[in-house]
Design a protein around this motif. Structure first.
Motif, PDB file in Angstrom:
ATOM      1  N   THR A 134       0.814  -1.218   0.000  1.00  0.00           N
ATOM      2  CA  THR A 134       0.000   0.000   0.000  1.00  0.00           C
ATOM      3  C   THR A 134       0.848   1.268   0.000  1.00  0.00           C
ATOM      4  OG1 THR A 134      -0.105   0.091   2.421  1.00  0.00           O
ATOM      5  CG2 THR A 134      -1.822  -1.191   1.289  1.00  0.00           C
ATOM      6  N   GLU A 136       2.072   2.738   2.491  1.00  0.00           N
ATOM      7  CA  GLU A 136       1.808   3.584   3.651  1.00  0.00           C
ATOM      8  C   GLU A 136       2.984   3.543   4.625  1.00  0.00           C
ATOM      9  OE1 GLU A 136      -3.065   3.091   3.622  1.00  0.00           O
ATOM     10  OE2 GLU A 136      -1.931   2.579   5.428  1.00  0.00           O
ATOM     11  N   GLU A 164       3.006   9.650   1.417  1.00  0.00           N
ATOM     12  CA  GLU A 164       2.911   8.247   1.850  1.00  0.00           C
ATOM     13  C   GLU A 164       2.831   8.126   3.370  1.00  0.00           C
ATOM     14  OE1 GLU A 164       5.528   8.422  -1.887  1.00  0.00           O
ATOM     15  OE2 GLU A 164       5.372   9.498   0.026  1.00  0.00           O
ATOM     16  N   LYS A 166       1.222   8.215   6.568  1.00  0.00           N
ATOM     17  CA  LYS A 166      -0.171   8.224   6.981  1.00  0.00           C
ATOM     18  C   LYS A 166      -0.350   8.567   8.456  1.00  0.00           C
ATOM     19  CE  LYS A 166      -1.531   7.192   2.929  1.00  0.00           C
ATOM     20  NZ  LYS A 166      -2.169   8.260   2.104  1.00  0.00           N
ATOM     21  N   ILE A 194      -1.224   1.865  10.145  1.00  0.00           N
ATOM     22  CA  ILE A 194      -1.150   1.745   8.696  1.00  0.00           C
ATOM     23  C   ILE A 194      -1.678   0.358   8.321  1.00  0.00           C
ATOM     24  CG2 ILE A 194       0.735   3.374   8.292  1.00  0.00           C
ATOM     25  CD1 ILE A 194       2.651   0.960   8.168  1.00  0.00           C
ATOM     26  N   ASP A 196      -1.413  -2.843   5.384  1.00  0.00           N
ATOM     27  CA  ASP A 196      -0.715  -3.458   4.261  1.00  0.00           C
ATOM     28  C   ASP A 196      -1.570  -4.601   3.719  1.00  0.00           C
ATOM     29  OD1 ASP A 196       1.282  -3.780   2.400  1.00  0.00           O
ATOM     30  OD2 ASP A 196       2.644  -4.866   3.730  1.00  0.00           O
TER      31      ASP A 196
END
Length: 382
Positions: A134, A136, A164, A166, A194, A196
């Protein structure tokens, strides 16, 4: 691969070796360990990684002063001495860029670094987590006190430059300790988590959640676990030391029910959330020490067809093993990041009537001496 600080850092002792040589060394080390402990098991060839650089999805960064300027990097082996590094080969490029920018901002903002010797100063470490699929990013500033001058400016600059990112947190650790984060972090930006994507599922995590360091190799490990277990859809599976539920939830589509056990209540809350967000309804999670859970399961004569354990590096306890074997599961799958504690525990399993003729290795940590192991144990005469 060439690294200017590899001899100083010590984080990648196999870096100068051809990758095939690294894999042979790891296999040989485990073979010799088994032989020394009189365990007659075949060690299958190591499952190597396609990505042997830029794979680490969690990084702990240290800081120091060099010629009046703040530098960042990893610690030298067996020390707290920071080795200045501008581009670690094991970090994703995005993480290297974020580390460099943080270092520059710390220097320009004159943020004081923590001094272990005197116990004075502010910033101790920065922890960064990266969700590979992702993209993140989660950042934690670990400080010696809650007062953090310029933190709002620092957060705003980082978020503006790196979309990116978050979430950003601060964790206060005022003790003289080698533990990086002792207390719960509080949020400076974002939601504190975060997410994934792993094995087709979404997994939400915090700064402290256990999540395998190499995303792609973790997928291969879990795929191998599925293959070895060969579930029929009717089994009751117990996933101990389950963390945020990654192993159990990836097996949920092939069994009747999954029960996950983990001592960390925050991880259990995330495991439940991960089940919900993936619409998995045949999984339940219990916040309890895994050994204590096994003792209670033995006392109340609970039954499970399959038992999975993926304990910390120290391995599991003899009481856990004795209680587990008393439940007579058809299969026990043991995943370990330390072959030495695995071998110690296997001896007890073997003494209590379980066996395995082979052991598999997955290279979760390219360029280091570490290797992940996975063993399927079955009851004798079952």
């Amino acid at each position: 691969m060439k690294c200017n600080v590899s001899k100083l850092c010590g984080g990648c002792p196999y870096l100068a070796l051809p990758y095939e040589t690294q894999l042979r060394l790891k296999q040989k080390q485990v073979e010799e360990l088994l032989k020394a402990n009189h365990l007659k098991m075949k060690v299958n060839s190591v499952i190597g990684a396609k990505k042997i650089q830029e794979y680490r999805n969690k990084v702990i960064v240290g800081f120091a002063k060099h010629k009046g300027k703040i530098v960042s990097g990893l610690y030298a082996a067996h020390s707290h001495r920071v080795i200045a590094t501008r581009h670690c080969l094991m970090h994703p490029e995005l993480i290297n860029r974020i580390i460099q920018r943080i270092t520059e901002y710390l220097d320009s903002m004159k943020i004081e670094l923590y001094n272990e010797r005197t116990g004075t100063g502010l910033l101790r470490h920065v922890v960064i987590r990266y969700a590979q699929n992702t993209k993140e990013v989660l950042i934690v500033f670990v400080t010696a006190k809650s007062q953090f001058p310029s933190r709002r400016n620092l957060v705003n600059l980082l978020v503006k430059e790196f979309p990116e990112i978050k979430t950003i947190l601060q964790s206060v650790n005022a003790r003289q300790t080698s533990v990086v984060m002792e207390n719960e972090a509080f949020i400076l930006y974002g939601e504190g988590v975060i997410t994934d994507e792993l094995c087709g599922l979404d997994f939400t995590m915090t700064a402290n959640s256990f999540y395998q360091i190499h995303h792609d190799q973790c997928e291969r490990l879990y795929q191998l676990a599925k293959k070895k277990l060969h579930l029929s859809g009717r089994e009751k599976v117990l996933d101990t030391y389950c963390g945020i539920g990654t192993i159990g939830l990836t097996l949920a589509d092939q069994c009747k029910r999954v029960t996950g056990v983990e001592i960390n209540e925050d991880s259990i809350a995330l495991a439940k959330e991960n089940a919900r967000q993936n619409h998995i309804r045949n999984a339940e999670f219990v916040a309890m020490d895994s050994t204590k859970f096994m003792m209670e399961a033995k006392h109340f004569h609970h039954s499970f067809d399959v038992l999975i354990l993926d304990p910390p590096r120290a391995g599991t306890t003899k009481t856990f093993i004795e209680s587990a074997c008393s439940l007579h599961p058809q299969k026990i799958l043991y995943i370990s990041c330390d072959p030495k504690t695995l071998v110690r525990d296997l001896k007890t399993f073997f003494q209590l009537g379980y066996q395995s003729r082979s052991l598999d290795l997955v290279d979760m940590f390219p360029n280091t001496e570490h290797v992940e192991t996975i063993v399927l144990l079955q009851k004798l005469n079952s």
